[in-house]
Scaffold this motif. Structure first.
Motif, PDB file in Angstrom:
ATOM      1  N   LYS A 266      -5.621   7.343  -0.533  1.00 19.91           N
ATOM      2  CA  LYS A 266      -5.025   6.200   0.178  1.00 19.91           C
ATOM      3  C   LYS A 266      -3.898   6.601   1.125  1.00 19.91           C
ATOM      4  O   LYS A 266      -3.862   6.159   2.272  1.00 19.91           O
TER       5      LYS A 266
ATOM      6  N   THR B 158      -5.812  -0.803  -5.394  1.00 25.34           N
ATOM      7  CA  THR B 158      -4.504  -1.188  -4.892  1.00 25.34           C
ATOM      8  C   THR B 158      -4.468  -2.677  -4.644  1.00 25.34           C
ATOM      9  O   THR B 158      -5.489  -3.355  -4.648  1.00 25.34           O
TER      10      THR B 158
ATOM     11  N   ASP C 146      -8.041  -1.509   1.571  1.00 24.78           N
ATOM     12  CA  ASP C 146      -7.943  -0.687   2.766  1.00 24.78           C
ATOM     13  C   ASP C 146      -8.930  -1.182   3.810  1.00 24.78           C
ATOM     14  O   ASP C 146     -10.115  -1.322   3.536  1.00 24.78           O
TER      15      ASP C 146
ATOM     16  N   ARG D 212       0.807  -1.209   0.000  1.00 25.07           N
ATOM     17  CA  ARG D 212       0.000   0.000   0.000  1.00 25.07           C
ATOM     18  C   ARG D 212       0.846   1.267   0.000  1.00 25.07           C
ATOM     19  O   ARG D 212       0.360   2.355  -0.354  1.00 25.07           O
TER      20      ARG D 212
END
Length: 461
Positions: A377, A454, A458, A369
């Motif tokens: 993000k 990604t 998350d 990440r």
């Protein structure tokens, strides 16, 4: 019958004729340790035991460290009083232990460990002693009280077999430990092969103490270590984990790991460590990480055990992760599968407590990440409770050459920037590529996060 057996176990003593030790009394003018260097609690407890008619001495690592000019972590006391007698003297105390009974005496916020002098439990002609060891010679029980001389003889190394009398400010030395400290020498008490067989963890302790205290392991003490290293497989994994944690948190983890590898002990401690250190990036990563960890500990800064084990096992996870992706698996599922596999293997080998799993896994899963720097993000990453640990981990990867140094510099700048500067940095990053169909769907939903594509989803709300 049971009463007779217990009497043998707890009361049997080694004949004095079997002892080869000679007592040397070292006065204050030679050793220079004053009683005020002992903590008030430990001094008070030793004094009260002596006033009750028993002997009481500061023992072990505390005396050793004071002689080396170091500050002891704690002060243990040895006495000829039984645990029950010590417990009777102190209202705030409790008897603990099954392998060997000890007394913990509470004094304010400090807890002082008081042990009764221990005797030998390895006489070949004693059937009880035979039952106290396994087929490899490892001691399973050690509940034998003895004399002060016997207590000195059954300790692991000569530098740990010193007795300091705070009343007289004298050191009693049965094993020439004082000479060994002055000579910067680490020597095991008794026959090295027998002592290592009794407790294989002594081999790891020898490496840790020598590295931490700047001592040279005596040749006869060091000689059998390589051949007896496989005995570590017979040690309960929980004990190996405890010893590994002491080693990593000693402030000398890097020289310890180097010494473990040189003496062949890593195969029994961290079976994957050899594979990791054979990888150029892995060796550089671990070297830098342990060096930084040692520096933090010497500066009295906190260090997370979970962070340390994440470091040691990362390149095994990375290798497994890359293999799974090469086999066609998607990045995110492949990473989680690699993590589960490596932690499962190490849990069986090293008994890493599950309480560290969350820290280790979050540090690892946050790594991909850091490479997603567009959209919102990065801002959400800052609110993650493990962000600082994951960030430090990522910076170590950059420093070792595993990641591009530019990534680390970007994040350092992002952390120090104010709100407007962060917005400019985020807007300057190219967004993820999408096909036309996906772009049309995004236009219909303006609230979607442009940085959501990604590798690792998350988890923050």
């Amino acid at each position: 019958m049971i009463r007779k057996f217990l009497h043998q176990v707890f009361s049997r003593k080694t004949p004095a004729s079997s002892s080869t030790s000679t007592l040397t009394v070292i006065p204050f003018k030679r050793h220079g340790i004053r009683r005020h260097q002992i903590t008030p609690c430990a001094l008070k407890i030793a004094t009260q035991i002596q006033q009750a008619g028993f002997s009481a001495y500061i023992v072990g690592g505390a005396v050793r460290d004071l002689l080396l000019g170091l500050t002891p972590k704690d002060f243990d006391i040895a006495t000829n009083a039984t645990p029950e007698e010590v417990h009777h003297i102190f209202r705030r105390s409790r008897i603990i232990g099954r392998r060997f009974r000890l007394v913990h005496v509470m004094c304010g916020a400090e807890t002082v460990e008081v042990s009764t002098f221990r005797g030998s439990s390895t006489e070949e002609d004693d059937p009880v002693a035979i039952q106290l060891t396994d087929q490899h010679g490892r001691l399973l029980h050690d509940n034998v009280f003895g004399s002060q001389e016997e207590d000195a003889a059954r300790r692991d190394f000569t530098v740990n077999a010193l007795f300091y009398d705070p009343a007289k400010e004298e050191i009693l030395d049965y094993m020439k430990g004082y000479e060994d400290i002055k000579a910067k020498r680490l020597r095991i008490i008794g026959d090295p092969i027998q002592r290592y067989r009794e407790d294989p963890v002594r081999m790891l302790r020898a490496v840790r103490l020598a590295s931490k205290l700047g001592l040279q392991i005596e040749s006869e003490t060091a000689k059998p270590i390589g051949d007896l290293a496989p005995l570590l497989h017979n040690v309960p994994p929980s004990r190996l984990f405890d010893e590994m944690l002491k080693l990593l948190l000693s402030g000398y983890a890097l020289p310890c790991v180097v010494e473990l590898r040189a003496r062949g002990l890593h195969h029994g401690l961290l079976p994957m460590l050899d594979v990791i250190l054979e990888q150029p990036l892995g060796e550089r990563f671990i070297t830098i990480a342990l060096k930084n960890t040692d520096e933090r500990i010497r500066q009295n800064k906190p260090v997370s055990p979970g962070f340390l084990f994440a470091i040691l096992l990362w390149h095994e996870v990375l290798s497994r992760w890359n293999s799974l992706q090469a086999g066609g698996e998607k990045p995110a599922p492949a990473l989680f599968k690699a993590i589960d596999t490596i932690l499962s293997i190490q849990r069986n080998k090293l008994a890493i407590p599950r309480r560290f799993d969350a820290v280790i896994q979050e540090i690892w899963t946050m790594q991909p990440r850091f490479e997603a720097r567009a959209g919102r993000k990065p801002l959400r990453m800052l609110t993650h409770p493990r962000f600082r640990a994951a960030f430090d981990f990522m910076m170590l990867r950059c420093e070792s050459g595993e990641l591009n140094a530019e990534l680390g510099e970007w994040w350092k700048t992002f952390l120090s920037a104010d709100g407007d500067q962060r917005e400019k940095m985020l807007s300057s990053q190219p967004g993820p590529k999408r096909n036309k169909r996906r772009r049309s769907r995004k236009k219909a939903s303006p609230s979607n996060d442009p940085g959501s594509d990604t590798m690792i989803p998350d988890t923050q709300p």
